[in-house]
Design a protein around this motif. Structure first.
Motif, PDB file in Angstrom:
ATOM      1  N   THR A 162       0.813  -1.215   0.000  1.00  0.00           N
ATOM      2  CA  THR A 162       0.000   0.000   0.000  1.00  0.00           C
ATOM      3  C   THR A 162       0.847   1.265   0.000  1.00  0.00           C
ATOM      4  OG1 THR A 162      -1.789  -1.102   1.203  1.00  0.00           O
ATOM      5  CG2 THR A 162      -1.761   1.302   1.257  1.00  0.00           C
ATOM      6  N   LYS A 163       0.536   2.162  -0.931  1.00  0.00           N
ATOM      7  CA  LYS A 163       1.221   3.460  -1.002  1.00  0.00           C
ATOM      8  C   LYS A 163       0.180   4.537  -1.269  1.00  0.00           C
ATOM      9  CE  LYS A 163       5.794   1.973  -2.560  1.00  0.00           C
ATOM     10  NZ  LYS A 163       5.551   0.549  -2.321  1.00  0.00           N
ATOM     11  N   ARG A 164       0.235   5.581  -0.492  1.00  0.00           N
ATOM     12  CA  ARG A 164      -0.709   6.691  -0.655  1.00  0.00           C
ATOM     13  C   ARG A 164      -0.520   7.336  -2.029  1.00  0.00           C
ATOM     14  NH1 ARG A 164      -1.708  12.267   1.726  1.00  0.00           N
ATOM     15  NH2 ARG A 164      -3.970  12.255   2.037  1.00  0.00           N
ATOM     16  N   GLY A 165      -1.640   7.546  -2.716  1.00  0.00           N
ATOM     17  CA  GLY A 165      -1.579   8.173  -4.019  1.00  0.00           C
ATOM     18  C   GLY A 165      -1.444   7.196  -5.173  1.00  0.00           C
ATOM     19  N   ARG A 166      -1.373   5.889  -4.859  1.00  0.00           N
ATOM     20  CA  ARG A 166      -1.244   4.877  -5.904  1.00  0.00           C
ATOM     21  C   ARG A 166      -2.273   3.768  -5.677  1.00  0.00           C
ATOM     22  NH1 ARG A 166       4.993   3.253  -6.104  1.00  0.00           N
ATOM     23  NH2 ARG A 166       4.186   1.840  -7.720  1.00  0.00           N
ATOM     24  N   GLU A 167      -2.683   3.134  -6.778  1.00  0.00           N
ATOM     25  CA  GLU A 167      -3.686   2.065  -6.711  1.00  0.00           C
ATOM     26  C   GLU A 167      -3.019   0.726  -7.027  1.00  0.00           C
ATOM     27  OE1 GLU A 167      -6.682   2.822  -5.614  1.00  0.00           O
ATOM     28  OE2 GLU A 167      -6.196   4.965  -5.598  1.00  0.00           O
ATOM     29  N   ILE A 168      -2.341   0.176  -6.034  1.00  0.00           N
ATOM     30  CA  ILE A 168      -1.623  -1.092  -6.209  1.00  0.00           C
ATOM     31  C   ILE A 168      -2.536  -2.242  -5.794  1.00  0.00           C
ATOM     32  CG2 ILE A 168       0.384  -2.442  -5.536  1.00  0.00           C
ATOM     33  CD1 ILE A 168       1.846   0.195  -4.996  1.00  0.00           C
ATOM     34  N   VAL A 169      -2.769  -3.145  -6.732  1.00  0.00           N
ATOM     35  CA  VAL A 169      -3.663  -4.281  -6.500  1.00  0.00           C
ATOM     36  C   VAL A 169      -2.883  -5.579  -6.695  1.00  0.00           C
ATOM     37  CG1 VAL A 169      -5.611  -5.554  -7.468  1.00  0.00           C
ATOM     38  CG2 VAL A 169      -5.805  -3.095  -7.074  1.00  0.00           C
ATOM     39  N   TYR A 170      -2.999  -6.484  -5.733  1.00  0.00           N
ATOM     40  CA  TYR A 170      -2.303  -7.771  -5.796  1.00  0.00           C
ATOM     41  C   TYR A 170      -3.345  -8.853  -6.054  1.00  0.00           C
ATOM     42  CZ  TYR A 170       1.179 -11.298  -4.480  1.00  0.00           C
ATOM     43  OH  TYR A 170       2.062 -12.349  -4.492  1.00  0.00           O
ATOM     44  N   ALA A 278     -12.052  -2.473 -15.307  1.00  0.00           N
ATOM     45  CA  ALA A 278     -13.094  -1.698 -16.001  1.00  0.00           C
ATOM     46  C   ALA A 278     -13.941  -0.929 -14.987  1.00  0.00           C
ATOM     47  CB  ALA A 278     -13.974  -2.633 -16.826  1.00  0.00           C
ATOM     48  N   LEU A 279     -14.239  -1.566 -13.848  1.00  0.00           N
ATOM     49  CA  LEU A 279     -15.002  -0.898 -12.788  1.00  0.00           C
ATOM     50  C   LEU A 279     -14.238   0.323 -12.283  1.00  0.00           C
ATOM     51  CD1 LEU A 279     -17.369  -0.901 -10.680  1.00  0.00           C
ATOM     52  CD2 LEU A 279     -15.900  -2.350  -9.245  1.00  0.00           C
ATOM     53  N   PHE A 280     -12.940   0.144 -12.055  1.00  0.00           N
ATOM     54  CA  PHE A 280     -12.115   1.249 -11.589  1.00  0.00           C
ATOM     55  C   PHE A 280     -12.083   2.391 -12.603  1.00  0.00           C
ATOM     56  CE2 PHE A 280      -8.017   3.440 -11.551  1.00  0.00           C
ATOM     57  CZ  PHE A 280      -7.998   3.916 -10.254  1.00  0.00           C
ATOM     58  N   GLU A 281     -11.845   2.049 -13.867  1.00  0.00           N
ATOM     59  CA  GLU A 281     -11.741   3.064 -14.913  1.00  0.00           C
ATOM     60  C   GLU A 281     -13.058   3.824 -15.099  1.00  0.00           C
ATOM     61  OE1 GLU A 281      -9.185   4.174 -16.695  1.00  0.00           O
ATOM     62  OE2 GLU A 281      -7.816   2.897 -15.568  1.00  0.00           O
ATOM     63  N   ARG A 282     -14.155   3.102 -14.979  1.00  0.00           N
ATOM     64  CA  ARG A 282     -15.473   3.726 -15.181  1.00  0.00           C
ATOM     65  C   ARG A 282     -15.831   4.688 -14.049  1.00  0.00           C
ATOM     66  NH1 ARG A 282     -18.019  -0.667 -15.592  1.00  0.00           N
ATOM     67  NH2 ARG A 282     -18.986  -0.801 -13.540  1.00  0.00           N
ATOM     68  N   LYS A 286     -15.257   9.965 -10.599  1.00  0.00           N
ATOM     69  CA  LYS A 286     -16.229  10.442  -9.612  1.00  0.00           C
ATOM     70  C   LYS A 286     -15.626  10.571  -8.216  1.00  0.00           C
ATOM     71  CE  LYS A 286     -19.914   7.816 -11.954  1.00  0.00           C
ATOM     72  NZ  LYS A 286     -20.904   6.717 -11.755  1.00  0.00           N
ATOM     73  N   TYR A 287     -14.506   9.861  -7.986  1.00  0.00           N
ATOM     74  CA  TYR A 287     -14.001   9.768  -6.618  1.00  0.00           C
ATOM     75  C   TYR A 287     -12.558  10.238  -6.475  1.00  0.00           C
ATOM     76  CZ  TYR A 287     -18.208   6.960  -6.567  1.00  0.00           C
ATOM     77  OH  TYR A 287     -19.511   6.545  -6.716  1.00  0.00           O
ATOM     78  N   GLY A 288     -12.162  11.208  -7.307  1.00  0.00           N
ATOM     79  CA  GLY A 288     -10.872  11.859  -7.148  1.00  0.00           C
ATOM     80  C   GLY A 288      -9.669  11.052  -7.583  1.00  0.00           C
ATOM     81  N   CYS A 289      -9.871  10.059  -8.442  1.00  0.00           N
ATOM     82  CA  CYS A 289      -8.751   9.222  -8.880  1.00  0.00           C
ATOM     83  C   CYS A 289      -8.578   9.245 -10.391  1.00  0.00           C
ATOM     84  CB  CYS A 289      -8.958   7.775  -8.418  1.00  0.00           C
ATOM     85  SG  CYS A 289      -9.078   7.565  -6.634  1.00  0.00           S
ATOM     86  N   ALA A 290      -9.028  10.304 -11.035  1.00  0.00           N
ATOM     87  CA  ALA A 290      -9.038  10.371 -12.495  1.00  0.00           C
ATOM     88  C   ALA A 290      -7.656  10.206 -13.117  1.00  0.00           C
ATOM     89  CB  ALA A 290      -9.659  11.699 -12.939  1.00  0.00           C
ATOM     90  N   ASP A 291      -6.608  10.614 -12.395  1.00  0.00           N
ATOM     91  CA  ASP A 291      -5.256  10.551 -12.958  1.00  0.00           C
ATOM     92  C   ASP A 291      -4.526   9.264 -12.598  1.00  0.00           C
ATOM     93  OD1 ASP A 291      -5.180  11.164 -10.260  1.00  0.00           O
ATOM     94  OD2 ASP A 291      -3.383  12.425 -10.426  1.00  0.00           O
ATOM     95  N   ARG A 292      -5.219   8.297 -12.006  1.00  0.00           N
ATOM     96  CA  ARG A 292      -4.561   7.075 -11.547  1.00  0.00           C
ATOM     97  C   ARG A 292      -4.898   5.872 -12.421  1.00  0.00           C
ATOM     98  NH1 ARG A 292      -5.295   7.259  -4.922  1.00  0.00           N
ATOM     99  NH2 ARG A 292      -4.759   9.475  -4.655  1.00  0.00           N
ATOM    100  N   LYS A 293      -4.019   4.874 -12.354  1.00  0.00           N
ATOM    101  CA  LYS A 293      -4.221   3.589 -13.003  1.00  0.00           C
ATOM    102  C   LYS A 293      -4.013   2.477 -11.987  1.00  0.00           C
ATOM    103  CE  LYS A 293      -4.699   4.711 -17.479  1.00  0.00           C
ATOM    104  NZ  LYS A 293      -5.844   4.280 -18.317  1.00  0.00           N
ATOM    105  N   ILE A 294      -4.692   1.365 -12.174  1.00  0.00           N
ATOM    106  CA  ILE A 294      -4.432   0.199 -11.335  1.00  0.00           C
ATOM    107  C   ILE A 294      -3.055  -0.358 -11.689  1.00  0.00           C
ATOM    108  CG2 ILE A 294      -5.022  -2.226 -11.000  1.00  0.00           C
ATOM    109  CD1 ILE A 294      -7.906  -1.511 -10.834  1.00  0.00           C
ATOM    110  N   GLU A 295      -2.262  -0.604 -10.665  1.00  0.00           N
ATOM    111  CA  GLU A 295      -0.905  -1.162 -10.883  1.00  0.00           C
ATOM    112  C   GLU A 295      -0.866  -2.626 -10.468  1.00  0.00           C
ATOM    113  OE1 GLU A 295       2.221   1.356  -9.285  1.00  0.00           O
ATOM    114  OE2 GLU A 295       0.780   3.009  -9.102  1.00  0.00           O
TER     115      GLU A 295
END
Length: 295
Positions: A162-170, A278-282, A286-295
């Motif tokens: 977990t890192k603040r500002g990033r969407e890291i998914v395992y 796809a859920l994340f991208e869609r 709306k929730y302040g993560c427009a500039d992020r990608k799932i890593e």
């Protein structure tokens, strides 16, 4: 010379507190059975209600879940990402289940790390908020008994990342929840928690040592700090977004009869990962993560 009263000695503490404490779980099998949830506590405990307000916790249901939320026989596997530092949302979400799923909220169980059931007082908080052990056999029995199961597949590995500002998914190597869902013919629901990774600042210090400890003993030690350097999370809004249920036990995914093959599980798992992204991208805009990608 300081004289320690007998009832405060380590031996007395072990005999009169620790042994009976752990014996209760052995006898009643709360963590490895159906749990010991306390809905009133989960919903009204002042600390929980204050924290829900503090992080603005809310939930959004898909059309499919809205249509079945009042059905007593509804059953799902809710696969939630990301874990975050402490999965604070999971504990707090328990008190919201009666409103979200009025038909079957009492049948919902959350899978939690087995080590939590060995820690005094933490065990009670875990049990009272609807948790059971995350072991495969316990999850298998819960689904067989008609329970809806909340699982955080990323687990402790995702927690350490977990890192603040990033969407890291395992998730790439986590396929057990898909296999169990297929076995018990239960739809899987991808769930994403926006804001979960932003509740604490984290550090990579001693990562290798902490990762070894996690792999060897199942003990996760995230290095993190919240509000004013404390254990209180930062005031970041968290929104739990539930996707559409997917029936991976259907003829499109597996052959009739017998257990799913490895290839079938892999195919269903790959589809789940696509749906989660796809859920994340869609929803991210709306929730302040427009500039992020799932890593």
């Amino acid at each position: 010379m300081v004289v320690v009263p007998l009832y405060l000695s380590p031996r007395a503490f072990t005999i009169y507190f620790l042994l009976p404490y752990y014996a209760l779980d052995v006898v009643f099998r709360w963590s490895t059975g159906d749990g010991f949830q306390w809905p009133f506590f989960a919903r009204h405990f002042p600390v929980f209600t204050a924290l829900r307000r503090h992080i603005g916790l809310s939930a959004v249901l898909s059309e499919g879940l809205e249509a079945t939320k009042g059905e007593p026989t509804a059953q799902y596997v809710f696969a939630i990402f990301p874990h975050g530092v402490g999965s604070d949302f999971r504990v707090l979400l328990q008190g919201m289940l009666p409103d979200l799923f009025p038909g079957y909220h009492l049948k919902v169980r959350s899978l939690a790390a087995s080590v939590l059931f060995y820690l005094p007082f933490i065990r009670e908080l875990t049990l009272w908020t609807g948790c059971i052990s995350a072991s495969r056999s316990v999850a298998d029995k819960a689904l067989a008994d008609g329970r809806t199961v909340i699982v955080l597949p990323g687990g402790e590995a995702e927690q350490l990342l977990t890192k603040r500002g990033r969407e890291i998914v395992y998730v790439k190597s986590r396929k057990g929840f898909i296999r169990l869902a297929i076995k018990h013919k239960v739809p899987v629901v991808p769930v994403y928690v926006f804001g979960s990774n932003d509740l604490f600042e984290t550090s990579d210090s001693y990562y290798e040592a902490r990762h070894w400890l996690m792999k060897k003993y199942g003990v996760c030690i995230p290095l993190s700090r919240g509000l004013l350097g404390s254990l209180c999370p930062l005031p970041v809004k968290n929104t739990v977004v539930f996707g559409e249920p997917v029936a991976y036990h259907g003829a499109k995914w597996v052959k009739e009869g017998g257990e799913a093959t490895r290839k079938e599980v892999d195919r269903a798992h790959a589809d789940f990962m696509e749906r989660l992204e796809a859920l994340f991208e869609r929803e991210k805009g709306k929730y302040g993560c427009a500039d992020r990608k799932i890593e």
